[in-house]
Enzyme design. Structure first.
Site, PDB file in Angstrom:
ATOM      1  N   LYS A 134       5.257   3.487   4.999  1.00 29.31           N
ATOM      2  CA  LYS A 134       4.385   3.448   4.861  1.00 29.31           C
ATOM      3  C   LYS A 134       2.902   3.047   4.645  1.00 29.31           C
ATOM      4  O   LYS A 134       2.559   3.151   6.106  1.00 29.31           O
ATOM      5  CB  LYS A 134       4.573   1.293   4.763  1.00 29.31           C
ATOM      6  CG  LYS A 134       5.980   1.384   4.601  1.00 29.31           C
ATOM      7  CD  LYS A 134       5.450   0.601   3.374  1.00 29.31           C
ATOM      8  CE  LYS A 134       6.788  -0.492   2.093  1.00 29.31           C
ATOM      9  NZ  LYS A 134       6.847  -1.175   1.246  1.00 29.31           N
ATOM     10  N   ASP A 162       3.491   4.754   0.082  1.00 30.78           N
ATOM     11  CA  ASP A 162       3.582   3.368  -0.627  1.00 30.78           C
ATOM     12  C   ASP A 162       2.316   2.636  -0.162  1.00 30.78           C
ATOM     13  O   ASP A 162       2.092   2.183   1.768  1.00 30.78           O
ATOM     14  CB  ASP A 162       5.305   2.326  -0.417  1.00 30.78           C
ATOM     15  CG  ASP A 162       4.471   0.586  -1.120  1.00 30.78           C
ATOM     16  OD1 ASP A 162       3.862   1.302  -2.319  1.00 30.78           O
ATOM     17  OD2 ASP A 162       5.568   0.685  -1.758  1.00 30.78           O
ATOM     18  N   GLU A 191       2.604   5.709  -4.785  1.00 26.60           N
ATOM     19  CA  GLU A 191       2.455   4.090  -4.882  1.00 26.60           C
ATOM     20  C   GLU A 191       1.481   3.757  -4.879  1.00 26.60           C
ATOM     21  O   GLU A 191       1.013   3.182  -3.967  1.00 26.60           O
ATOM     22  CB  GLU A 191       4.092   3.976  -4.612  1.00 26.60           C
ATOM     23  CG  GLU A 191       4.832   4.064  -4.372  1.00 26.60           C
ATOM     24  CD  GLU A 191       6.164   3.366  -4.240  1.00 26.60           C
ATOM     25  OE1 GLU A 191       6.136   2.199  -3.793  1.00 26.60           O
ATOM     26  OE2 GLU A 191       7.750   3.978  -3.441  1.00 26.60           O
ATOM     27  N   ASP A 214       4.409   0.815  -9.523  1.00 31.44           N
ATOM     28  CA  ASP A 214       5.498  -0.436  -9.056  1.00 31.44           C
ATOM     29  C   ASP A 214       5.061  -1.376  -9.203  1.00 31.44           C
ATOM     30  O   ASP A 214       5.707  -1.845 -10.626  1.00 31.44           O
ATOM     31  CB  ASP A 214       5.555   0.135  -7.213  1.00 31.44           C
ATOM     32  CG  ASP A 214       6.811  -1.155  -6.758  1.00 31.44           C
ATOM     33  OD1 ASP A 214       7.027  -2.080  -7.377  1.00 31.44           O
ATOM     34  OD2 ASP A 214       6.435  -0.524  -5.344  1.00 31.44           O
ATOM     35  N   LYS A 236      12.028  -2.194  -8.626  1.00 34.75           N
ATOM     36  CA  LYS A 236      13.082  -2.918  -8.067  1.00 34.75           C
ATOM     37  C   LYS A 236      13.564  -4.292  -8.428  1.00 34.75           C
ATOM     38  O   LYS A 236      12.979  -4.720  -9.174  1.00 34.75           O
ATOM     39  CB  LYS A 236      11.513  -3.648  -6.953  1.00 34.75           C
ATOM     40  CG  LYS A 236      11.290  -2.778  -5.736  1.00 34.75           C
ATOM     41  CD  LYS A 236       9.842  -3.469  -5.440  1.00 34.75           C
ATOM     42  CE  LYS A 236       9.911  -2.050  -3.735  1.00 34.75           C
ATOM     43  NZ  LYS A 236       8.493  -1.536  -4.056  1.00 34.75           N
TER      44      LYS A 236
END
Length: 321
Positions: A134, A162, A191, A214, A236
């Protein structure tokens, strides 16, 4: 004869879980259990605060109405709320034998930035070495240095990054400045680095770092298009909708030569095991992004292989129907 049951649950979270600048102290959700003849199917409905448009209360209202109608013999359409549509469609797919049992329990491990910790996780990984970091939570320069360190320390590592749209174009460039250009091809994708798709595209053009969509997938104007620098889409299901919609998105991505990655919205162990089955079925060549169970203090109803977290069984859940 049909039986439908709805349960509500809550699990304490690891103290360090922060989503969109808010601390997530508990993970709250619902299960639906459908039974017909000798068959049964389960589904999880757990809107993710800060990411789902619907609240848990809205999801609960829609779920109970659907479950009561189904129990009474109707064939009600799936609710439009994505988390509810996904959970019910999973329960139906299990009930009717449409969700294959085979599961992909490989997970791209979430890495905090300590190479030694990551070495240990990757040592046990068969095949390709993929991890996730992250970025965007701290200074962009620090993120760049951490990513560079990991890629330098582990020569066969592929990193998924991400940013959750955290960066301005300037901050994104500050990040890239600290990643050796020779290592950038081993960033599988980043992302949504910037707040707008246009800025993210420009970042990829200028740095050679591949990006993935995303959040964009859930915007009304998004279209699946092959374009330079875009390598993947991250799907997701809890935020997407029914299993059928997930299938459609995976097929659209694959038709354009894009990778599709099935990814967690911090579901319980039951939901994660179903996502692992969806991933093995729809994206068998791609390691899914499901390494989130360690953020929780317990498992629910179904175990994740090799997890040492305590198990909470059905008896401890709050029945609503």
């Amino acid at each position: 004869m049909r039986v439908s049951q709805v349960y509500r649950w809550q699990i304490p979270m690891d103290a360090g879980v922060v989503l969109r600048e808010r601390r997530l102290k508990t993970r709250d959700g619902l299960f639906i259990r459908l039974q017909e003849d000798e068959r049964e199917g389960w589904g999880e409905i757990s809107p993710l605060p800060g990411f789902s448009n619907e609240t848990l209360e809205e999801a609960q209202t829609a779920l109970l109405a659907w479950a009561q109608a189904w129990r009474d013999g109707a064939e009600p359409p799936l609710p439009t709320l994505p988390s509810v549509a996904f959970g019910i469609s999973c329960a139906q797919a299990e009930l009717y034998g449409e969700l294959p049992q085979a599961a992909d329990y490989r997970a791209a491990p979430l890495c905090s930035g300590d190479p030694d910790e990551l070495f240990a996780k990757l040592a046990a990984m068969p095949g390709e070495k993929v991890a996730k970091v992250k970025v965007g939570l701290w200074e962009a320069v620090r993120d760049g240095m951490v990513v560079n360190l990991l890629l330098e320390a582990i020569p066969d590592l592929q990193l998924r990054l991400d940013a959750n749209r955290a960066w301005t174009p300037l901050k994104a460039q500050q990040f890239a400045k600290y990643v050796n250009p020779a290592y950038r091809q081993r960033i599988a994708f980043l992302e949504e680095p910037c707040k707008t798709r246009e800025d993210s595209r420009a970042f990829s053009r200028e740095t050679g770092i591949a990006i993935a969509w995303d959040e964009s997938l859930r915007e009304a104007d998004f279209r699946f298009v092959a374009e330079p620098g875009v390598r993947a889409v991250v799907i997701k299901p809890t935020l997407t909708g029914s299993v059928q919609k997930v299938q459609q998105q995976v097929a659209a991505a694959h038709a354009l030569g894009l990778s599709a990655v099935i990814s967690s919205s911090i579901e319980s162990s039951l939901g994660l095991t179903q996502l692992a089955r969806v991933a093995a079925w729809l994206t068998p060549q791609t390691i899914p992004g499901l390494d989130t169970l360690a953020l929780m203090s317990a498992q629910l109803v179904r175990p994740w292989p090799e997890s040492t977290l305590p198990m909470i069984n059905i008896d401890a859940l709050e029945p609503l129907l």
